[in-house]
Design a protein around this motif. Structure first.
Motif, PDB file in Angstrom:
ATOM      1  N   ALA A  82      -9.806  24.816  26.177  1.00 36.64           N
ATOM      2  CA  ALA A  82     -11.219  24.876  25.812  1.00 36.64           C
ATOM      3  C   ALA A  82     -11.994  25.889  26.651  1.00 36.64           C
ATOM      4  CB  ALA A  82     -11.852  23.489  25.950  1.00 36.64           C
ATOM      5  N   PHE A  83     -11.570  26.138  27.883  1.00 34.46           N
ATOM      6  CA  PHE A  83     -12.280  27.054  28.764  1.00 34.46           C
ATOM      7  C   PHE A  83     -11.636  28.441  28.840  1.00 34.46           C
ATOM      8  CE2 PHE A  83     -13.635  23.022  31.174  1.00 34.46           C
ATOM      9  CZ  PHE A  83     -14.675  22.822  30.279  1.00 34.46           C
ATOM     10  N   GLU A  84     -10.606  28.661  28.031  1.00 37.82           N
ATOM     11  CA  GLU A  84      -9.975  29.982  27.987  1.00 37.82           C
ATOM     12  C   GLU A  84     -10.938  30.966  27.316  1.00 37.82           C
ATOM     13  OE1 GLU A  84      -5.803  31.893  26.319  1.00 37.82           O
ATOM     14  OE2 GLU A  84      -6.016  29.731  26.555  1.00 37.82           O
ATOM     15  N   ARG A  85     -11.147  32.089  27.949  1.00 41.95           N
ATOM     16  CA  ARG A  85     -12.080  33.089  27.412  1.00 41.95           C
ATOM     17  C   ARG A  85     -11.341  33.942  26.374  1.00 41.95           C
ATOM     18  NH1 ARG A  85     -16.653  34.125  29.990  1.00 41.95           N
ATOM     19  NH2 ARG A  85     -16.427  36.379  29.894  1.00 41.95           N
ATOM     20  N   ILE A  86     -11.871  33.921  25.144  1.00 37.28           N
ATOM     21  CA  ILE A  86     -11.231  34.641  24.044  1.00 37.28           C
ATOM     22  C   ILE A  86     -12.263  35.479  23.292  1.00 37.28           C
ATOM     23  CG2 ILE A  86      -9.366  32.950  23.741  1.00 37.28           C
ATOM     24  CD1 ILE A  86     -10.952  31.817  21.342  1.00 37.28           C
ATOM     25  N   PRO A  87     -11.803  36.578  22.689  1.00 33.78           N
ATOM     26  CA  PRO A  87     -12.707  37.381  21.861  1.00 33.78           C
ATOM     27  C   PRO A  87     -12.815  36.776  20.463  1.00 33.78           C
ATOM     28  CG  PRO A  87     -10.555  38.404  21.915  1.00 33.78           C
ATOM     29  CD  PRO A  87     -10.487  37.198  22.829  1.00 33.78           C
ATOM     30  N   ASP A  88     -13.714  37.310  19.673  1.00 38.40           N
ATOM     31  CA  ASP A  88     -13.841  36.904  18.278  1.00 38.40           C
ATOM     32  C   ASP A  88     -12.638  37.448  17.509  1.00 38.40           C
ATOM     33  OD1 ASP A  88     -14.975  35.759  16.057  1.00 38.40           O
ATOM     34  OD2 ASP A  88     -16.507  37.298  15.783  1.00 38.40           O
ATOM     35  N   TYR A  89     -12.315  36.839  16.389  1.00 40.44           N
ATOM     36  CA  TYR A  89     -11.212  37.305  15.561  1.00 40.44           C
ATOM     37  C   TYR A  89     -11.477  36.946  14.117  1.00 40.44           C
ATOM     38  CZ  TYR A  89      -9.617  32.454  15.928  1.00 40.44           C
ATOM     39  OH  TYR A  89      -9.535  31.098  15.894  1.00 40.44           O
ATOM     40  N   ASP A  90     -10.710  37.542  13.228  1.00 37.92           N
ATOM     41  CA  ASP A  90     -10.928  37.363  11.805  1.00 37.92           C
ATOM     42  C   ASP A  90      -9.711  36.700  11.162  1.00 37.92           C
ATOM     43  OD1 ASP A  90     -12.129  37.495   9.338  1.00 37.92           O
ATOM     44  OD2 ASP A  90     -11.582  39.583   8.979  1.00 37.92           O
ATOM     45  N   LEU A  91      -9.535  35.436  11.437  1.00 42.43           N
ATOM     46  CA  LEU A  91      -8.457  34.630  10.847  1.00 42.43           C
ATOM     47  C   LEU A  91      -8.973  33.227  10.602  1.00 42.43           C
ATOM     48  CD1 LEU A  91      -5.347  35.548  13.016  1.00 42.43           C
ATOM     49  CD2 LEU A  91      -5.618  35.984  10.594  1.00 42.43           C
ATOM     50  N   ARG A  92      -8.442  32.581   9.598  1.00 42.49           N
ATOM     51  CA  ARG A  92      -8.778  31.191   9.308  1.00 42.49           C
ATOM     52  C   ARG A  92      -7.491  30.427   9.043  1.00 42.49           C
ATOM     53  NH1 ARG A  92     -13.969  29.894   8.146  1.00 42.49           N
ATOM     54  NH2 ARG A  92     -15.393  31.619   7.837  1.00 42.49           N
ATOM     55  N   MET A  93      -7.524  29.154   9.346  1.00 38.15           N
ATOM     56  CA  MET A  93      -6.392  28.308   8.993  1.00 38.15           C
ATOM     57  C   MET A  93      -6.579  27.869   7.550  1.00 38.15           C
ATOM     58  SD  MET A  93      -5.360  25.958  12.092  1.00 38.15           S
ATOM     59  CE  MET A  93      -5.162  26.589  13.714  1.00 38.15           C
ATOM     60  N   ASP A  94      -5.481  27.897   6.813  1.00 33.99           N
ATOM     61  CA  ASP A  94      -5.523  27.388   5.445  1.00 33.99           C
ATOM     62  C   ASP A  94      -4.179  26.739   5.151  1.00 33.99           C
ATOM     63  OD1 ASP A  94      -3.744  29.475   4.879  1.00 33.99           O
ATOM     64  OD2 ASP A  94      -5.305  30.772   4.087  1.00 33.99           O
ATOM     65  N   ASN A  95      -3.908  26.493   3.906  1.00 39.67           N
ATOM     66  CA  ASN A  95      -2.689  25.769   3.565  1.00 39.67           C
ATOM     67  C   ASN A  95      -1.483  26.674   3.336  1.00 39.67           C
ATOM     68  OD1 ASN A  95      -3.472  26.908   1.190  1.00 39.67           O
ATOM     69  ND2 ASN A  95      -3.528  25.024  -0.003  1.00 39.67           N
ATOM     70  N   LYS A  96      -1.610  27.959   3.647  1.00 41.64           N
ATOM     71  CA  LYS A  96      -0.469  28.871   3.532  1.00 41.64           C
ATOM     72  C   LYS A  96       0.429  28.711   4.756  1.00 41.64           C
ATOM     73  CE  LYS A  96      -3.122  32.295   1.042  1.00 41.64           C
ATOM     74  NZ  LYS A  96      -3.704  33.627   1.101  1.00 41.64           N
ATOM     75  N   ILE A  97       1.717  28.881   4.551  1.00 38.64           N
ATOM     76  CA  ILE A  97       2.674  28.809   5.652  1.00 38.64           C
ATOM     77  C   ILE A  97       2.997  30.236   6.092  1.00 38.64           C
ATOM     78  CG2 ILE A  97       5.014  28.137   6.313  1.00 38.64           C
ATOM     79  CD1 ILE A  97       4.792  25.855   4.285  1.00 38.64           C
ATOM     80  N   VAL A  98       2.877  30.483   7.364  1.00 37.63           N
ATOM     81  CA  VAL A  98       3.189  31.799   7.911  1.00 37.63           C
ATOM     82  C   VAL A  98       4.695  31.890   8.101  1.00 37.63           C
ATOM     83  CG1 VAL A  98       2.855  33.377   9.837  1.00 37.63           C
ATOM     84  CG2 VAL A  98       0.964  31.922   9.067  1.00 37.63           C
ATOM     85  N   LYS A  99       5.281  32.933   7.569  1.00 34.46           N
ATOM     86  CA  LYS A  99       6.726  33.140   7.717  1.00 34.46           C
ATOM     87  C   LYS A  99       6.992  33.888   8.996  1.00 34.46           C
ATOM     88  CE  LYS A  99       7.589  32.792   2.962  1.00 34.46           C
ATOM     89  NZ  LYS A  99       8.565  32.246   2.195  1.00 34.46           N
ATOM     90  N   GLN A 100       8.087  33.550   9.650  1.00 42.00           N
ATOM     91  CA  GLN A 100       8.438  34.215  10.915  1.00 42.00           C
ATOM     92  C   GLN A 100       9.018  35.581  10.683  1.00 42.00           C
ATOM     93  OE1 GLN A 100      10.839  31.756  13.381  1.00 42.00           O
ATOM     94  NE2 GLN A 100       9.414  30.071  13.325  1.00 42.00           N
TER      95      GLN A 100
END
Length: 100
Positions: A82-100
């Protein structure tokens, strides 16, 4: 924005798990907005859970006071503290499965 100590998820992972997470994060680097300000993950996310749930608000207070650790599942970074400093990004979680 929530001011806090500078913990990261890597503080809690074994060296082998750190390497796996770094490798996974590398796959999404093109979605990261490298020119955005770094802010802690708890401030970056603003979904329903973070704003409404009454019992969660007390836990957020405890997290801010560093009495608890909170880990967030992030579409752009995998798991983050929760306290890790991160930049903004353009991704969303959805119901697609990411292939390796």
């Amino acid at each position: 924005m929530i001011k806090c100590n500078q913990k990261t998820v890597f503080d809690y992972l074994s060296p082998q798990s750190q390497q796996k997470l770094k490798k996974a994060r590398e796959k999404f680097k093109d979605c990261i907005k490298s020119d955005s300000n770094l802010i802690n993950a708890l401030s970056r996310y603003n979904g329903h859970l973070y704003n409404v749930a009454p019992s969660f608000k007390q836990k957020l207070f405890n997290i801010k006071e560093s009495k608890l650790d909170l880990f967030i599942i992030s579409a752009g970074f995998g798991i983050v503290h929760a306290f890790e400093r991160i930049p903004d990004y353009d991704l969303r979680m959805d119901n697609k499965i990411v292939k390796q």
